[in-house]
Each structure stands twice: as C-alpha cells, then as structure tokens.
Design a protein around this motif. Structure first.
Motif, PDB file in Angstrom:
ATOM      1  N   HIS A 118      -9.075  -1.240  -9.969  1.00 37.22           N
ATOM      2  CA  HIS A 118      -7.784  -1.048  -9.307  1.00 37.22           C
ATOM      3  C   HIS A 118      -7.596  -2.123  -8.236  1.00 37.22           C
ATOM      4  O   HIS A 118      -8.547  -2.550  -7.580  1.00 37.22           O
ATOM      5  CB  HIS A 118      -7.694   0.341  -8.681  1.00 37.22           C
ATOM      6  N   ASP A 119      -6.368  -2.549  -8.039  1.00 36.31           N
ATOM      7  CA  ASP A 119      -6.083  -3.619  -7.082  1.00 36.31           C
ATOM      8  C   ASP A 119      -6.108  -3.170  -5.627  1.00 36.31           C
ATOM      9  O   ASP A 119      -6.058  -4.014  -4.721  1.00 36.31           O
ATOM     10  CB  ASP A 119      -4.708  -4.223  -7.381  1.00 36.31           C
ATOM     11  N   ALA A 120      -6.194  -1.859  -5.386  1.00 31.74           N
ATOM     12  CA  ALA A 120      -6.088  -1.372  -4.010  1.00 31.74           C
ATOM     13  C   ALA A 120      -7.158  -1.977  -3.110  1.00 31.74           C
ATOM     14  O   ALA A 120      -6.890  -2.326  -1.954  1.00 31.74           O
ATOM     15  CB  ALA A 120      -6.175   0.150  -3.985  1.00 31.74           C
ATOM     16  N   HIS A 121      -8.383  -2.134  -3.630  1.00 34.11           N
ATOM     17  CA  HIS A 121      -9.434  -2.647  -2.761  1.00 34.11           C
ATOM     18  C   HIS A 121      -9.216  -4.125  -2.430  1.00 34.11           C
ATOM     19  O   HIS A 121      -9.662  -4.612  -1.379  1.00 34.11           O
ATOM     20  CB  HIS A 121     -10.818  -2.432  -3.386  1.00 34.11           C
ATOM     21  N   LEU A 122      -8.507  -4.848  -3.294  1.00 31.17           N
ATOM     22  CA  LEU A 122      -8.211  -6.246  -2.993  1.00 31.17           C
ATOM     23  C   LEU A 122      -7.253  -6.350  -1.806  1.00 31.17           C
ATOM     24  O   LEU A 122      -7.400  -7.225  -0.942  1.00 31.17           O
ATOM     25  CB  LEU A 122      -7.604  -6.934  -4.211  1.00 31.17           C
ATOM     26  N   ALA A 151       0.828  -1.207   0.000  1.00 31.99           N
ATOM     27  CA  ALA A 151       0.000   0.000   0.000  1.00 31.99           C
ATOM     28  C   ALA A 151       0.862   1.256   0.000  1.00 31.99           C
ATOM     29  O   ALA A 151       0.577   2.223  -0.725  1.00 31.99           O
ATOM     30  CB  ALA A 151      -0.930  -0.014   1.214  1.00 31.99           C
ATOM     31  N   VAL A 152       1.920   1.256   0.801  1.00 36.45           N
ATOM     32  CA  VAL A 152       2.817   2.423   0.844  1.00 36.45           C
ATOM     33  C   VAL A 152       3.477   2.616  -0.517  1.00 36.45           C
ATOM     34  O   VAL A 152       3.493   3.733  -1.062  1.00 36.45           O
ATOM     35  CB  VAL A 152       3.868   2.257   1.952  1.00 36.45           C
ATOM     36  N   GLU A 153       4.055   1.564  -1.064  1.00 34.58           N
ATOM     37  CA  GLU A 153       4.759   1.674  -2.349  1.00 34.58           C
ATOM     38  C   GLU A 153       3.837   2.156  -3.450  1.00 34.58           C
ATOM     39  O   GLU A 153       4.206   3.009  -4.266  1.00 34.58           O
ATOM     40  CB  GLU A 153       5.351   0.313  -2.710  1.00 34.58           C
ATOM     41  N   THR A 154       2.628   1.623  -3.495  1.00 33.09           N
ATOM     42  CA  THR A 154       1.684   1.971  -4.566  1.00 33.09           C
ATOM     43  C   THR A 154       1.219   3.416  -4.448  1.00 33.09           C
ATOM     44  O   THR A 154       1.181   4.153  -5.442  1.00 33.09           O
ATOM     45  CB  THR A 154       0.480   1.016  -4.528  1.00 33.09           C
ATOM     46  N   ALA A 155       0.881   3.831  -3.229  1.00 29.32           N
ATOM     47  CA  ALA A 155       0.397   5.199  -3.040  1.00 29.32           C
ATOM     48  C   ALA A 155       1.497   6.216  -3.316  1.00 29.32           C
ATOM     49  O   ALA A 155       1.258   7.251  -3.959  1.00 29.32           O
ATOM     50  CB  ALA A 155      -0.143   5.365  -1.619  1.00 29.32           C
ATOM     51  N   VAL A 156       2.702   5.931  -2.847  1.00 30.21           N
ATOM     52  CA  VAL A 156       3.808   6.875  -3.051  1.00 30.21           C
ATOM     53  C   VAL A 156       4.146   6.996  -4.535  1.00 30.21           C
ATOM     54  O   VAL A 156       4.393   8.101  -5.048  1.00 30.21           O
ATOM     55  CB  VAL A 156       5.035   6.435  -2.232  1.00 30.21           C
TER      56      VAL A 156
END
Length: 730
Positions: free
Chosen positions: A321-325, A230-235
């Motif tokens: 988007h994969d974030a919700h997974l 989550a950190v890597e993707t958001a940043v």
C-alpha cells in the motif's frame, strides 16, 4: 479548502497533477527506489524541467519564470500530494536560497538550464585558513545531496553564517533515506579544502530570515499535500469498507478521527499558505511566518499520515500500500525542517516584540471608500462615548452608535438601507480603517445572528421594528434555543407554543442562554405541532423579554461569573406579529441563524493566551530568557497564527469566487482545541501565579468549557465535518 485559491494557482496545481500522473506513477517510482536513493533523477524530473517548474522562481533574465514563493508553494503542495520523486524540492531550495544570497549569481543560469542542487543548512562550522576558510565536521543529512550538481552549504563561524557554493561532483556521504523517493546525504568538511564564501549572514539578518521562510514555506506546502492525500485516501476507504454489517465510516469513533485528520490538514495548509504569502513582508514578519510554518505546518502531516494508516487498518501497514510512502515523506520533511523545540523557542523570542500582521489589502485600495470611512471614524474618535458597553460587550446606544448606523457601518454587509451591501473587499477596507485608528468595530453580539434571519425571512414590519433599533444599540438580543433535554440536538426541544386569539402562548424552559439577563428581546424556538416529525412543527418567535411569565435565572459558572441563564416561559403571550415566517418554518429559519453563528464564531480567535503570556514574560514576572517559557509562548503564538491564517485564507477564497465551506467548522474545532492547549501551556509557565487571580491566567483556563461548548460542542462539530464535509455515511 483547495491550497490554490485563484484560477492561475489552480491551473498550476492541475499542471503538476497531470505531469505526475503521466511521469511519476507510484508503480514506476517503486521500481526506482535504489537509484533514487543514490541520487538518480526519475522521468518526472525531466518533465518538470521541460515545463519550467524547476525555475519558476528565478528571474526571467536568467531564464526563469519570474514567479514568487506563493507559486512555488502551489507546486510543492501538488508534488507532495502526488509524491513526486526526485530532486525538484532540494533544487528549488538551493537555487532559491542562492538568488536571495547573491542575486544574479552566474550559477543561477545553470539552474535555469536544468542543473540540480541541494541546500545544506546544519552541522558544519568554518574556520579561517589563510585567505580562505576550511569547514569542520560533517553536515546534518540534507535532501538531494547525492546526485546534486550544485551544493549550497552553510557553516557557522564567529563572523556569522558563511555560505559556500560547491561543485556537487566532489564526494559526499550517501545515507539510507526514510523517504524512498529521493536521496539524502551529508557533506564532510574534511574533504573540501580551502574555500571562499559567497555570502555571510548573521543573527537577525534580513537575508537569513528570507532563506528560513523559503525553506519552511516549501517544506510545509509539501507536508500539506501529503496530509491532503492521507485524508482523501482514508475517507474513501472507510466510506466503502464494511465491518459488523455497516460501513466503517458510519462509526462515530472513525468519523471523529477522520474529521480531526481534516482539521490538522487544513491547519497545515493554512500555515504553509501564510508562510508563502509572507515573501514580501518585513523580516520580523517573515521570522514569525517561518517559525509557525515549521510548528503547525510541517509536523501535523506526520500525525495525519499515521492516522490514515490506522483507518486503513492492516492493509495500510503493508509494503504494497502507498500509505507508508506518504508517511515516510511526512517524517522526512518534519526531520528536514529541524528541531521543533528550536522553532518554538525562536517563535517565542520573536513574539515578545512582534505580532503577525494579517492585513492583505494595499493601502490605496478603494480610495474613495477609505476617504468616506475615514471621515466618519475620525469623528467617532473625537466622541467620548465608547463603541460598546462593558456589560456583555453590547453596542452602547448614543452618538457613536447613531453616527455609525447613519453611515451604515455597524453591519456594512447588510443590504440598504441598513448596510452598504459591502462585499468582502469593501468589508476588509472598512475593518482596516477601524484598525488604523485603534477602534474596535461595533458588534450587536447575538443580533449578528438574529438580524440576518429577519432580513431573509421576516416581514417588512418586523424588519422596520427591529433591524435599525438593534444597529443603534436600543435592542439587545438573546437566543432561546437550548433546553435541558435538547442542547446540541435542537430539534428535540419540548417548549410548546399554543395558538390563541391574536397570538401564541409559550410554555417551557430554556438553558445556557447567553446574555438573557441583559437582553431586551429573544428569538425562541417552540413546537407548534407536537404531532409533526422531529424537525417539523417547530416555529420561530420573537419574544419580548419583559413579557409577563418570563423568569430569567443567571447560572453562575465555574469562573464565578454569570453570563449564561436559565429562562422559564410560563404561559408567555407572543402576538402573531412576532412569529417569523409561517408556523412550522422554525427549523428552516434556524439554519440561517446557526449558519451565521458558525461563520461569526469560526472567524474569530479572541482568547489571547499568547498576548497575555508575552506580557507576563516582558513584565519580568516570568523568565523571558527561560527556554521552556519561550517555547510555550511559541506554541501559543503558532496556534493563533494558524487560526488567523485560516480566517484570512477563507476571506480571500471568497474574493476569488469561493463560498464558505469546511473551514468554518474546522476553525471552530481548532479554535476550541487551541484555546484548551494554550491555557495548559500558559499555566505550566506562570507557576504559582496560576493559583491566584493575578494576570487572569486561571480565569482563562476556567473559561475553556464555554469555548468547548459554545456554538456546538467540539464533538458535534466533528460530526458535522465527518458527515457534511467528508460525506461519511450516517
């Protein structure tokens, strides 16, 4: 900091990442949601079995890898980071718990051959029926029940907790999972008939503690992997996405949110790591580690995943988007660890009688060094002089200080002749020997930040004059950096140094100077070239605090104490021999001082709210059986354990060739926020005593601002994390 700390662990993590990239792509996983929910195994499961990762922890004689919980945690973290689908985690939970309950059980060989399993921990009760037992009720949902070949089921009875191994072919209830990548289901006791338990555990049972540790460590490790993704993707997103003509990541609000995500993710990783390393500890230690992993390891991932979606914006809230997974996986893992209130209460109960042991060295490590240090410290213990004075915790001059300085134990990491050039292991051994005798290692306080600068940049005369004298307690330092108009922004200072015959004349004002009223010498930043750019033209001076023209005015704090000061410099003469380096080198030298400061502050957590609250409850001034008080104590202990775990983990990373990195600023932020939260929990429990000086609870709370400001405010540290660690645009 990477979850895997040494070469073997990193290789294992990279293996899992490679397998996931080849066999567990999220596009393929999305096409299998329905079959995964029903318990079908995806291609990734076969790949993990083919590489032995399903049996990594099982005994070699049964076909396993003979590894431990630490290795399983590395795999779990990497699997969480890649969102590996299927039943790997529930299978290793079931087989791992079975090995703990009945070592060598025949079913373990079947697990080693690739059979799947699930662990059902809650919701069922057991009653006798003739020579056997019947299970009543319906279990709580558990991962991997649909599709499992074996079900290891726990049920509560008057005799304790009974454990049953069931054939997974019997009917189970299939639930609709929140985490769409693996199944969730329940066991209905009414369908099972008469059963024979394979083991019984009770409250306080050592095996039960080990099962809890296994479960919580692996759930926390997987949650840490989710948080890292989550950190890597958001940043990555906010670093490239533009709004209002600027990268989104350049806005301070976004930077602070991203930095706090990293703080929470690092805390989760440290908590999971600490639980995994507790595998060989005694049961009381394992109970502490298991509970703190549930509190500070598992649950923060839910918040980190949600914050990632808020930084991604609308696109992060879409199905595509994969974030919700990942968010779903975090929610599912947090649910599976059980009720947070219960873990807080359990940790509070254990903390009344046990403190977490963060020793990581074998008792026979470095025997020659231990013997030498032991001889010195045994002599120290016989002397009446104390290591430190009650005044500002300064090193007290006298026979103890001389003995320790002669043995090069005041700062053993310094080079000879002042120290031993001790590496991380040697320093840890020395600290361990102090701890064995109940002695506090000596501190030169501000000198711990000044002396490294002198050793790195001072001339031989300065080193000879100040280093040994400081190590013997004859010189006490203060730091004349902050000014009324230049607090965290040190480069904005206005104190002037004008060149005169034989030295410099200083004119200006400093503020928030810790211990200046007790200091013999100060290190002072002053501008020697007013026309130079902001970070240039600054010089680094050593100032005799008894010099004419210096006035120290103590600042009384809200606590009633006066530990900080205003210092006025009115035409103070400093000889040329007290300029460190060359004129204009000040900012470069300051980086050395502040670098040592941040390491020192970030590696310690001396607030002690947990100890104070535990003592309050044990003394009967609070209700030591009150669930709310015990939960508050549990939260305080969990935060302190997590911070200490980060510190030890950082040390071990250095042992394995790493360098201090994000964890330094992360620990500073988390320490400050933990102290703030701990004092809040403390005051909520002690009630009217908080309106008095009894127990020092109000004083702890009133002292929080010093922690929030000291060594750089939380907001400044978040800026450092965002810009220097996460590399977000300025």
């Amino acid at each position: 900091m990477p979850f895997a700390l040494d070469d073997d662990a990193r290789a294992l993590s990279e293996m899992v990442a490679g397998l996931a990239a080849r066999h567990a792509g999220l596009a393929d996983t999305r096409e299998r949601f329905a079959e995964l929910a029903a318990g079908a195994e995806p291609p990734a499961s076969k790949a993990l079995v083919d590489h032995g990762l399903h049996a990594l922890h099982l005994p070699e004689e049964l076909g396993g890898g003979g590894a431990g919980l630490a290795e399983l945690a590395v795999v779990a973290e990497a699997a969480g980071r890649a969102l590996v689908p299927g039943g790997w985690l529930p299978t290793v939970l079931a087989s791992g718990a079975l090995q703990l309950l009945v070592p060598g059980h025949p079913a373990l060989a079947r697990f080693a051959d690739g059979d799947s399993g699930a662990l059902v921990l809650r919701g069922l009760t057991a009653r006798r029926d003739g020579e056997g037992w019947r299970l009543d009720g319906v279990s709580d949902p558990a991962l991997g029940v649909p599709g499992a070949r074996w079900l290891l089921v726990a049920a509560d009875a008057d005799e304790g907790r009974l454990w049953f191994l069931l054939d997974g072919a019997q009917p189970v209830l299939v639930d609709e999972p929140v985490d769409l990548t693996r199944s969730v289901g329940r066991v209905d006791g009414a369908t099972l008939g008469v059963l024979t338990p394979l083991a019984v555990t009770g409250d306080g049972d050592a095996i039960g503690a080990r099962v809890d540790l296994l479960v919580n460590a692996l759930l926390a490790a997987e949650a840490a992997g989710v948080a890292a993704w989550a950190v890597e993707t958001a940043v990555a997103y906010v670093g490239t996405r533009h709004q209002f003509g600027r990268p989104v990541g350049a806005f301070q609000a976004v930077q602070h949110k991203a930095a706090m995500m990293l703080v929470r993710a690092e805390v989760a990783a440290a908590s999971a790591w600490d639980a995994a390393r507790a595998e060989t500890d005694v049961p009381a230690q394992q109970r502490l580690a298991a509970a703190q992993a549930a509190i500070t390891g598992v649950h923060p991932a839910v918040e980190v995943a949600l914050e990632a979606i808020t930084l991604l914006g609308g696109i992060g809230f879409t199905w595509e988007h994969d974030a919700h997974l990942y968010w779903r996986r975090a929610i599912s893992v947090a649910a599976m660890v059980g009720e947070l209130d219960a873990w807080e209460g359990r940790l509070g109960v254990q903390a009344l009688s046990t403190e977490r042991d963060f020793g990581f060295l074998e008792a026979d490590r470095e025997p020659a060094l231990r013997a030498e240090i032991a001889d010195v410290l045994d002599r120290v213990a016989q002397l009446e002089s104390s290591l430190t004075s009650t005044a500002w915790n300064r090193l007290e001059p006298g026979p103890v200080a001389d003995l320790l300085a002669d043995a090069r134990l005041v700062a053993p990491h310094y080079p000879a002749p002042y120290g031993r050039a001790a590496g991380v292991i040697e320093q840890a051994v020395i600290a361990d020997e102090f701890d064995r005798r109940g002695l506090t290692p000596p501190s030169t306080v501000i000198g711990e930040w000044v002396l490294p600068t002198l050793l790195a940049h001072g001339d031989p005369a300065q080193q000879e004059r100040f280093v040994d004298a400081t190590l013997r307690g004859h010189v006490v330092w203060c730091q004349l950096f902050s000014e009324p108009g230049a607090g965290s922004d040190l480069a904005a200072l206005s104190t002037r140094a004008t060149k005169v015959d034989g030295g410099w004349r200083l004119q200006g004002q400093k503020v928030w100077t810790s211990g200046a009223h007790l200091a013999d010498w100060g290190v002072c930043l002053a501008r020697t070239d007013p026309d130079a750019p902001k970070h240039q033209g600054i010089s680094y001076f050593l100032v005799d605090m008894t010099s004419p023209g210096i006035e120290v005015r103590p600042l009384r704090q809200a606590t009633g104490r006066a530990e900080f000061n205003e210092v006025f410099l009115d035409d103070v003469f400093v000889p040329d021999g007290c300029l460190v380096g060359s004129p204009g080198d000040g900012w470069r030298l300051t980086a050395t001082t502040l670098g040592n400061e941040r390491v020192s502050i970030g590696s310690r957590f001396q607030h002690g709210a947990a100890a104070g609250l535990a003592e309050h409850l044990r003394a009967g001034r609070g209700a030591d059986s009150d669930p709310g008080a015990l939960r508050a104590l549990g939260r305080c202990v969990a935060r302190e354990i997590a911070l200490s775990a980060m510190s030890v983990r950082s040390v071990l990373a250095r042992v394995n060739g790493g360098q201090p990195g994000a964890e330094v600023s992360v620990a500073k932020v988390f320490s400050a926020l933990a102290q703030r939260a701990n004092t809040r929990d403390q005051l909520a429990v002690v009630g009217p005593i908080g309106a008095t000086s009894i127990g020092g609870f109000a004083a702890e709370a009133l002292g929080v601002p010093a922690v929030l400001f000291g060594g750089g405010t939380v907001e400044i540290q978040l800026n450092v994390i965002a810009q220097r660690v996460l590399r977000l645009p300025r």
